[in-house]
Design a protein around this motif. Structure first.
Motif, PDB file in Angstrom:
ATOM      1  N   UNK A 167      22.075  46.610  61.948  1.00 16.99           N
ATOM      2  CA  UNK A 167      21.313  45.376  61.766  1.00 16.99           C
ATOM      3  C   UNK A 167      20.757  45.249  60.353  1.00 16.99           C
ATOM      4  N   UNK A 168      20.622  46.346  59.642  1.00 17.55           N
ATOM      5  CA  UNK A 168      20.026  46.332  58.306  1.00 17.55           C
ATOM      6  C   UNK A 168      21.082  46.315  57.199  1.00 17.55           C
ATOM      7  N   UNK A 169      22.341  46.241  57.566  1.00 18.57           N
ATOM      8  CA  UNK A 169      23.418  46.201  56.582  1.00 18.57           C
ATOM      9  C   UNK A 169      23.639  44.779  56.085  1.00 18.57           C
ATOM     10  N   UNK A 170      24.192  44.620  54.885  1.00 16.06           N
ATOM     11  CA  UNK A 170      24.590  43.286  54.422  1.00 16.06           C
ATOM     12  C   UNK A 170      25.624  42.683  55.373  1.00 16.06           C
ATOM     13  N   UNK A 171      25.789  41.376  55.307  1.00 20.17           N
ATOM     14  CA  UNK A 171      26.630  40.671  56.277  1.00 20.17           C
ATOM     15  C   UNK A 171      28.051  41.226  56.341  1.00 20.17           C
ATOM     16  N   UNK A 172      28.679  41.391  55.202  1.00 21.08           N
ATOM     17  CA  UNK A 172      30.067  41.856  55.198  1.00 21.08           C
ATOM     18  C   UNK A 172      30.172  43.269  55.749  1.00 21.08           C
ATOM     19  N   UNK A 173      29.285  44.139  55.300  1.00 20.61           N
ATOM     20  CA  UNK A 173      29.304  45.523  55.781  1.00 20.61           C
ATOM     21  C   UNK A 173      28.987  45.582  57.270  1.00 20.61           C
ATOM     22  N   UNK A 174      28.058  44.731  57.708  1.00 24.81           N
ATOM     23  CA  UNK A 174      27.714  44.704  59.125  1.00 24.81           C
ATOM     24  C   UNK A 174      28.861  44.217  59.984  1.00 24.81           C
ATOM     25  N   UNK A 175      29.632  43.264  59.447  1.00 28.33           N
ATOM     26  CA  UNK A 175      30.789  42.749  60.178  1.00 28.33           C
ATOM     27  C   UNK A 175      31.837  43.852  60.353  1.00 28.33           C
ATOM     28  N   UNK A 176      32.133  44.564  59.295  1.00 28.63           N
ATOM     29  CA  UNK A 176      33.109  45.658  59.371  1.00 28.63           C
ATOM     30  C   UNK A 176      32.596  46.767  60.275  1.00 28.63           C
ATOM     31  N   UNK A 177      31.293  47.056  60.179  1.00 26.21           N
ATOM     32  CA  UNK A 177      30.703  48.133  60.980  1.00 26.21           C
ATOM     33  C   UNK A 177      30.802  47.838  62.470  1.00 26.21           C
ATOM     34  N   UNK A 178      30.794  46.559  62.848  1.00 24.52           N
ATOM     35  CA  UNK A 178      30.905  46.228  64.268  1.00 24.52           C
ATOM     36  C   UNK A 178      32.171  46.825  64.866  1.00 24.52           C
ATOM     37  N   UNK A 179      33.273  46.655  64.194  1.00 28.17           N
ATOM     38  CA  UNK A 179      34.546  47.116  64.733  1.00 28.17           C
ATOM     39  C   UNK A 179      34.661  48.637  64.663  1.00 28.17           C
ATOM     40  N   UNK A 180      34.046  49.229  63.650  1.00 25.91           N
ATOM     41  CA  UNK A 180      34.016  50.694  63.573  1.00 25.91           C
ATOM     42  C   UNK A 180      33.221  51.264  64.739  1.00 25.91           C
ATOM     43  N   UNK A 181      32.073  50.654  65.030  1.00 33.42           N
ATOM     44  CA  UNK A 181      31.227  51.144  66.121  1.00 33.42           C
ATOM     45  C   UNK A 181      31.843  50.840  67.483  1.00 33.42           C
ATOM     46  N   UNK A 182      32.555  49.719  67.595  1.00 29.78           N
ATOM     47  CA  UNK A 182      33.254  49.441  68.849  1.00 29.78           C
ATOM     48  C   UNK A 182      34.291  50.528  69.118  1.00 29.78           C
ATOM     49  N   UNK A 183      35.010  50.952  68.078  1.00 30.58           N
ATOM     50  CA  UNK A 183      35.977  52.038  68.231  1.00 30.58           C
ATOM     51  C   UNK A 183      35.273  53.337  68.599  1.00 30.58           C
ATOM     52  N   UNK A 184      34.087  53.569  68.021  1.00 29.74           N
ATOM     53  CA  UNK A 184      33.324  54.767  68.361  1.00 29.74           C
ATOM     54  C   UNK A 184      32.888  54.747  69.821  1.00 29.74           C
ATOM     55  N   UNK A 185      32.473  53.575  70.312  1.00 31.76           N
ATOM     56  CA  UNK A 185      32.098  53.448  71.723  1.00 31.76           C
ATOM     57  C   UNK A 185      33.277  53.818  72.623  1.00 31.76           C
ATOM     58  N   UNK A 186      34.443  53.294  72.294  1.00 34.71           N
ATOM     59  CA  UNK A 186      35.633  53.560  73.102  1.00 34.71           C
ATOM     60  C   UNK A 186      35.992  55.045  73.070  1.00 34.71           C
TER      61      UNK A 186
END
Length: 397
Positions: A167-186
């Motif tokens: 939530x504290x990342x810049x918009x672009x980094x936060x957008x990319x991080x979403x998919x990285x964290x989704x992969x981590x969840x899986x």
């Protein structure tokens, strides 16, 4: 599973995976009700964004939000099939997760429109940390599965901390991080279960999935009915709207027919097959949720209330329906059909996709015809399929 007193806590030991007549509990059904809210709000938001012409942005936001909804539901479902004790503490922890779902649902609008996932993340963390408490309780009670339970708890905590940090990342980094964290969840279940798998009850799991599919299809019927009622009040385009109503019901019935045309429990017999079955349903469930939005967009386009027109508007309906039936075919049907049945099924999918380019109510009507064709295909050589005959060679991968 018996307790000695009404207020006593039970030891959270793994349940017998071969337990006969294991059905969804009233608590699980109650738990699913809050997901009706979350799915409904995300589908409504998708409808509004698609109708306003924000097709790509709306679909992307919907897929991101739906991942959080689906993942939270799925994790509870698989935990419950192994460790449901139904004592007072288990119920309270489940209610906490339900509260998290409602917080998540309230944040679907900002998340999909502005990619502001603050409320979604807060609700998600509430759900996930409550599940951590359940895994820790299982670790204390079941010595055989303690390492697996602790792996789950550790993995969930680490990933949830990362979601908050996102939530504290810049918009672009936060957008990319979403998919990285989704992969981590899986990856967490794959890592945890690789040590020692938890016991799953295949009949119970597949019943839970089928109930969630019914929720999604029910949402589509309710949403399209409400939209048509509002349009009919204006007194315009009545013949087209009635056509859309009838075709929408045929599509929903066809999707139901395809999903329930085969037993699913025999697809959960190993860790690999369980992961494939569980994860592949993200595509199937997301498509079912998007279908209701597509019907509403078609109604808006017919009533001249949508900026999206032509192929873009039609695709909001045809693509989700095609993905849904094709996903079920690939997961549970294709190996049970003879070549003729598979050919008819795929022809029906082709009709759905090609109908995207038709004018007026053509896409909805043709999609109804294509969906009906896929349902008919599941009945070809039904006798052999019902006896468990595998008509297609199994993959050797």
């Amino acid at each position: 599973m018996t307790d000695t007193s009404r207020g006593a806590l039970r030891r959270m030991r793994a349940r017998n995976p071969h337990e006969n007549h294991r059905a969804a509990s009233p608590l699980e059904l109650f738990f699913d009700l809050v997901f009706v809210v979350a799915v409904s709000l995300s589908s409504q938001q998708l409808h509004h964004m698609e109708a306003d012409g924000n097709l790509g942005f709306g679909v992307l936001g919907y897929l991101m939000v739906f991942f959080a909804i689906w993942w939270a539901w799925m994790n509870f479902t698989w935990f419950a099939t192994s460790f449901d004790t139904d004592d007072w503490l288990y119920r309270v922890m489940t209610f906490v997760q339900m509260g998290g779902v409602l917080v998540l649902a309230s944040g679907t609008g900002p998340a999909m429109e502005q990619h502001d996932f603050t409320l979604v993340t807060i609700g998600y963390v509430i759900m996930r940390l409550a599940l951590v408490g359940q895994w820790l309780r299982a670790a204390i009670s079941d010595l055989d599965l303690r390492s697996t339970a602790l792996r789950y708890a550790t993995g969930i905590i680490v990933v949830q901390a990362a979601w908050v940090a996102r939530l504290f990342l810049p918009d672009t980094a936060g957008f990319v991080a979403f998919f990285v964290l989704a992969a981590a969840e899986i990856a967490v279940p794959m890592w945890a279960e690789s040590h020692r798998p938890t016991p799953w009850n295949p009949h119970h799991i597949t019943e839970r999935y089928s109930l969630f599919a019914l929720i999604l299809l029910g949402e589509s019927i309710l949403a399209s009915t409400n939209a048509i009622i509002e349009a009919l009040h204006e007194g315009h385009h009545i013949p087209d709207l009635l056509t859309l109503s009838a075709a929408g019901l045929v599509i929903a019935a066809g999707m139901w027919w395809v999903y329930f045309s085969r037993e699913h429990h025999d697809h959960i017999d190993s860790l690999r097959s369980s992961l494939i079955y569980g994860y592949f349903h993200y595509l199937i469930f997301a498509a079912a949720g998007a279908f209701s939005a597509g019907v509403e967009v078609a109604i808006d386009a017919t009533s001249d209330h949508a900026e999206a027109t032509g192929i873009a508007a039609s695709a909001t309906l045809t693509i989700p329906v095609a993905l849904f039936v094709l996903g079920i075919w690939a997961l549970t049907i294709r190996r049970t059909l003879a070549p003729l049945g598979n050919s008819v099924f795929l022809f029906g999918v082709l009709v759905i996709l090609v109908s995207t380019s038709l004018p007026g109510t053509g896409p909805v009507v043709a999609t109804a015809v294509g969906t009906a064709s896929t349902a008919v295909a599941t009945e070809i050589d039904r006798k052999r399929a019902s006896h468990g005959v595998n008509l297609m060679p199994k993959d050797r991968a």
